[in-house]
Design an enzyme around this catalytic site. Structure first.
Site, PDB file in Angstrom:
ATOM      1  N   HIS A 190       0.812  -1.222   0.000  1.00 40.97           N
ATOM      2  CA  HIS A 190       0.000   0.000   0.000  1.00 40.97           C
ATOM      3  C   HIS A 190       0.839   1.262   0.000  1.00 40.97           C
ATOM      4  O   HIS A 190       0.361   2.335   0.345  1.00 40.97           O
ATOM      5  CB  HIS A 190      -0.953   0.000   1.204  1.00 40.97           C
ATOM      6  CG  HIS A 190      -2.056  -1.006   1.078  1.00 40.97           C
ATOM      7  ND1 HIS A 190      -2.833  -1.398   2.146  1.00 40.97           N
ATOM      8  CD2 HIS A 190      -2.520  -1.694   0.008  1.00 40.97           C
ATOM      9  CE1 HIS A 190      -3.716  -2.299   1.730  1.00 40.97           C
ATOM     10  NE2 HIS A 190      -3.536  -2.494   0.446  1.00 40.97           N
ATOM     11  N   SER A 250      -7.528  -7.470   9.614  1.00 44.06           N
ATOM     12  CA  SER A 250      -8.903  -7.976   9.633  1.00 44.06           C
ATOM     13  C   SER A 250      -9.159  -8.948   8.500  1.00 44.06           C
ATOM     14  O   SER A 250     -10.079  -9.773   8.568  1.00 44.06           O
ATOM     15  CB  SER A 250      -9.887  -6.809   9.539  1.00 44.06           C
ATOM     16  OG  SER A 250      -9.744  -6.138   8.293  1.00 44.06           O
ATOM     17  N   CYS A 268       7.700  18.525  -8.693  1.00 45.95           N
ATOM     18  CA  CYS A 268       8.341  17.223  -8.862  1.00 45.95           C
ATOM     19  C   CYS A 268       9.810  17.434  -9.213  1.00 45.95           C
ATOM     20  O   CYS A 268      10.126  18.250 -10.092  1.00 45.95           O
ATOM     21  CB  CYS A 268       7.638  16.445  -9.971  1.00 45.95           C
ATOM     22  SG  CYS A 268       8.528  14.975 -10.537  1.00 45.95           S
ATOM     23  N   CYS A 272       3.990  12.586 -13.638  1.00 44.56           N
ATOM     24  CA  CYS A 272       4.920  11.768 -14.419  1.00 44.56           C
ATOM     25  C   CYS A 272       5.263  10.435 -13.762  1.00 44.56           C
ATOM     26  O   CYS A 272       5.938   9.602 -14.366  1.00 44.56           O
ATOM     27  CB  CYS A 272       6.212  12.542 -14.697  1.00 44.56           C
ATOM     28  SG  CYS A 272       7.327  12.723 -13.272  1.00 44.56           S
ATOM     29  N   CYS A 279       4.929  11.735  -7.941  1.00 38.76           N
ATOM     30  CA  CYS A 279       4.415  12.779  -8.822  1.00 38.76           C
ATOM     31  C   CYS A 279       3.199  12.235  -9.553  1.00 38.76           C
ATOM     32  O   CYS A 279       3.296  11.237 -10.285  1.00 38.76           O
ATOM     33  CB  CYS A 279       5.479  13.223  -9.821  1.00 38.76           C
ATOM     34  SG  CYS A 279       4.857  14.453 -11.014  1.00 38.76           S
ATOM     35  N   ALA A 323       0.026  -8.332  19.489  1.00 37.88           N
ATOM     36  CA  ALA A 323       1.121  -8.740  18.604  1.00 37.88           C
ATOM     37  C   ALA A 323       2.454  -8.813  19.336  1.00 37.88           C
ATOM     38  O   ALA A 323       3.269  -9.700  19.063  1.00 37.88           O
ATOM     39  CB  ALA A 323       1.220  -7.771  17.430  1.00 37.88           C
TER      40      ALA A 323
END
Length: 229
Positions: free
Chosen positions: A107, A175, A134, A118, A115, A215
């Site tokens: 992700h 999830s 950019c 481009c 940019c 965790a």
């Protein structure tokens, strides 16, 4: 010879480092509607709001520290005598700062800029502005290098190859309801790969084994077991 381990991690991996999970029970994400800060349409409608939101997230991630789960996965990757593929839905860099390498960020990443004109990528400053040009083409079309809803996740071919090279699929702190990541466990089962979930609470998905708990506890315990075999 041992087979590889494919690990898919989500927001629950970083929650104990102080980074909020994706969205609260009221549907808000850091007090914003997801539709207002995490879609291409939102960026087109109010790019300054989206930039402020990700500037805030970038600052939060920079202040956070890896927790025992991040460090345990880095240890597993270092000491296990077969490939350990770390695929994450998280956009923070806590796995890397915990010692992991070659993390696959499906992700995108807060530390990167993109940019929109481009496609050039570069290291994001801590504060990004819509007007930033950019470095490659000079167009003021800077956006976070984040996969928003409606966009295709990164590295899907690499992810499929890694899954096919593995004997164990482990879902950590996610999830498992957002596709395409939600389909990885199904793909693993279809390939005859053993599946496992480590999560604060069981997601209700179909896994061969489920371990519940934070965790920072369940991941190091599991890693210790794997490395003791």
């Amino acid at each position: 010879m041992k087979g590889g381990i494919f690990i898919l991690s989500g927001a629950g991996l970083s929650a104990e480092s102080g980074l909020k999970t994706f969205r609260a029970a009221d549907g808000l994400w850091e007090d914003h509607r997801v539709e207002d800060v995490a879609t291409p349409e939102a960026f087109a409608r109010d790019p300054k709001l989206v930039q402020r939101f990700y500037n805030m997230r970038r600052e939060q991630a920079a202040k956070a520290a890896p927790n025992p789960a991040h460090r345990a996965l880095a240890r597993l990757q270092s000491e296990y005598d077969a490939p350990v593929y770390l695929v994450t839905q998280n956009v923070d860099d806590l796995l890397e700062r915990g010692g992991a390498r070659d993390v696959i960020h499906m992700h995108g990443a807060l530390k990167d800029a993109l940019c929109a004109a481009c496609g050039h990528r570069w290291a994001a400053p801590m504060v990004m502005n819509v007007e930033d040009p950019c470095p490659a083409c000079g167009t003021p079309a800077t956006r976070p290098d984040i996969v928003w809803f409606g966009e295709v996740p990164y590295h899907m071919d690499t992810i499929q190859d890694a899954l096919e090279d593995s004997d164990l699929f482990v879902s950590i702190g996610t999830s498992g309801v957002v596709y395409p990541a939600a389909g990885f466990s199904q793909m693993a089962r279809s390939l005859g790969i053993r599946t496992m979930e480590l999560n604060l609470e069981a997601s209700g998905g179909r896994f061969d084994e489920v371990r519940e708990g934070p965790a920072s506890t369940v991941v190091p315990d599991w890693v210790n077991e794997i490395l003791a075999d």
